[in-house]
Design a protein around this motif. Structure first.
Motif, PDB file in Angstrom:
ATOM      1  N   VAL A   1       0.640  -0.847  -0.022  1.00 52.90           N
ATOM      2  CA  VAL A   1       0.039   0.044  -0.058  1.00 52.90           C
ATOM      3  C   VAL A   1       0.750   1.564   0.361  1.00 52.90           C
TER       4      VAL A   1
ATOM      5  N   GLU B   1       1.539   5.248  -0.640  1.00 52.95           N
ATOM      6  CA  GLU B   1       0.214   7.213  -0.742  1.00 52.95           C
ATOM      7  C   GLU B   1       0.697   7.257  -1.843  1.00 52.95           C
ATOM      8  N   THR B   2      -0.294   7.879  -2.971  1.00 54.38           N
ATOM      9  CA  THR B   2      -0.363   9.298  -4.130  1.00 54.38           C
ATOM     10  C   THR B   2      -0.926   9.817  -3.826  1.00 54.38           C
TER      11      THR B   2
ATOM     12  N   SER C   1      -3.682  11.069  -5.853  1.00 54.69           N
ATOM     13  CA  SER C   1      -5.069  10.654  -5.093  1.00 54.69           C
ATOM     14  C   SER C   1      -5.471   9.581  -3.855  1.00 54.69           C
TER      15      SER C   1
ATOM     16  N   ASP D   1      -4.295   6.024  -1.399  1.00 55.77           N
ATOM     17  CA  ASP D   1      -4.249   4.871  -0.967  1.00 55.77           C
ATOM     18  C   ASP D   1      -4.320   4.562  -2.382  1.00 55.77           C
ATOM     19  N   GLU D   2      -2.655   3.320  -3.077  1.00 61.83           N
ATOM     20  CA  GLU D   2      -2.842   2.361  -3.507  1.00 61.83           C
ATOM     21  C   GLU D   2      -2.308   1.515  -3.560  1.00 61.83           C
TER      22      GLU D   2
ATOM     23  N   ALA E   1       0.252  -1.500  -4.583  1.00 61.21           N
ATOM     24  CA  ALA E   1       0.945  -1.313  -6.348  1.00 61.21           C
ATOM     25  C   ALA E   1       2.418  -2.724  -5.650  1.00 61.21           C
TER      26      ALA E   1
END
Length: 428
Positions: free
Chosen positions: A377, A379-380, A382, A384-385, A387
């Protein structure tokens, strides 16, 4: 021969007694701390007498041969050395005789009166004391019984030699059990099984002694962190070909690791230290040792000297040169001398993480696990994503006598930060 080396093994003499030689000729080969060394002649002359033979284990500082050299100044110096050696040999018999008579005079009552309270309060023993004790087969328990006259109750060399000369009166003494509830080591007889018996080679025995000594000396504590290696991995993959074409050197992860560790050591200089009794020696230079496996399966630690002063090209050249020497068994004494902090890349064997044993007399060692892709997980802008990231575990074993959890934890976290903050746009 090195900070921690206390003895060496004579492999073989290349000249015999009575043979002449020229300055620089190799007189003998000596094995010390995993490295074989050739000993050159200091001047032209003749080998008068050898005091030790092949396969003999000799303490550092002992005279091994008497040479007669052509230069007058060297000859005068040599005659003094020969006289000193002869005096030492002449004193040997009366000392042994005195030891026997002293031993015979020790009464049973003296042995029986020994109690656990007679042990020394300071049980730190220097490498020299331990070396002498090993030579005379004296256990740590027996060492603790010897009356000590050193500062703050430390056992001195003279105390140990006096004890040996007195016939080792406490050799067979048994501590009096003061507390019936105290823990006693059970005398167990294990079934070790049957199978092929393999004798340890000289290097394996030295490694075993060094590891046991380290665990006995330093209270080991291990701290763990994980690092996102994605930026470093991507940069290295994109630039390794160009790096080799430009500099003629392979770009592995090791010089990148050494670079980051050297930076962290500069940030936390107290991790770059050793212990001398009640004193901490913070080293002036940052010399990074790299635990390296030899073709035989044994372990050796070549050293990158002054790692904090070298750029990536110099580090890559140094690392590749040391790795090649290790593979070809061509490491010299200077190549493994002077390490102040050690890293062990256990990830090369596929290990996720490790709990390394401190390379004495250092106070910490860093193990680097395998770099493995995992869903993480992140942070971006937009939010949390999830990757795919290249992740690695770092584990720092440190000597809790002088390194507390704050220093150990902060240091290993700083190394991980340097890994994670690697500049993806960095020029080669």
């Amino acid at each position: 021969m090195g900070e921690s080396i206390t003895e060496g093994t004579i492999i073989n003499w290349l000249i015999s007694e009575g043979d002449s030689f020229e300055e620089g000729d190799i007189l003998l080969e000596v094995a010390t701390d995993k490295v074989d060394n050739e000993v050159p002649a200091p001047a032209s002359g003749t080998l008068v007498k050898t005091l030790f033979q092949a396969k003999d284990v000799v303490p550092v500082g002992d005279v091994i041969a008497v040479l007669e050299v052509s230069e007058e100044q060297k000859l005068n110096s040599n005659s003094k050395l020969k006289s000193k050696t002869q005096n030492k040999l002449e004193k040997l018999r009366p000392v042994q005789k005195h030891s026997i008579s002293k031993k015979a005079s020790v009464s049973n009552s003296a042995l029986n009166s020994f109690s656990i309270s007679d042990s020394n309060s300071n049980t730190f023993f220097s490498p020299l004391i331990i070396s002498i004790a090993k030579e005379h087969h004296i256990s740590f328990e027996e060492l603790a019984r010897i009356p000590a006259t050193g500062n703050e109750g430390r056992l001195r060399k003279s105390d140990l030699f006096q004890y040996i000369e007195d016939g080792r009166p406490y050799k067979f003494a048994q501590p009096v059990q003061q507390d019936p509830t105290a823990y006693r080591i059970p005398q167990l007889s294990f079934d070790k099984g049957k199978g092929k018996i393999i004798e340890m080679d000289r290097m394996r025995q030295m490694i075993a002694d060094h590891m046991v000594y380290s665990k006995h000396t330093s209270p080991h504590v291990t701290a763990y962190v994980e690092a996102d290696m994605t930026n470093m991995v991507n940069w290295r993959n994109a630039n390794k070909k160009a790096f080799q074409e430009k500099y003629g050197e392979r770009l592995t992860f090791t010089p990148l690791f050494v670079e980051a560790v050297a930076k962290a050591v500069k940030d936390f200089p107290n991790i770059n230290a050793s212990v001398d009794g009640n004193h901490i020696i913070v080293k002036e230079h940052i010399n990074i040792g790299m635990a390296t496996a030899l073709p035989s399966g044994n372990l050796i630690v070549p050293v990158v000297k002054n790692a904090d002063t070298k750029d990536l090209k110099a580090l890559a050249t140094n690392v590749n040169e040391l790795a090649a020497k290790a593979r070809d068994n061509k490491l010299g004494g200077d190549d493994i001398k002077g390490s102040t902090f050690t890293i062990s890349n256990v990830g090369t064997f596929g290990s996720v993480m490790g709990t390394p044993i401190i390379n004495q007399p250092e106070v910490a060692i860093l193990a680097l696990g395998i770099i493995k892709k995992r869903p993480e997980v992140i942070e971006t802008e937009s939010g949390d994503e999830i990757a795919i990231r290249s992740m690695m575990y770092l584990s720092l074993s440190f000597d809790h006598r002088v390194v507390d959890g704050f220093l150990g934890g902060s240091f290993v976290r700083r190394v991980a930060d340097y890994f994670e903050q690697f500049d993806i746009n960095r020029d080669i």
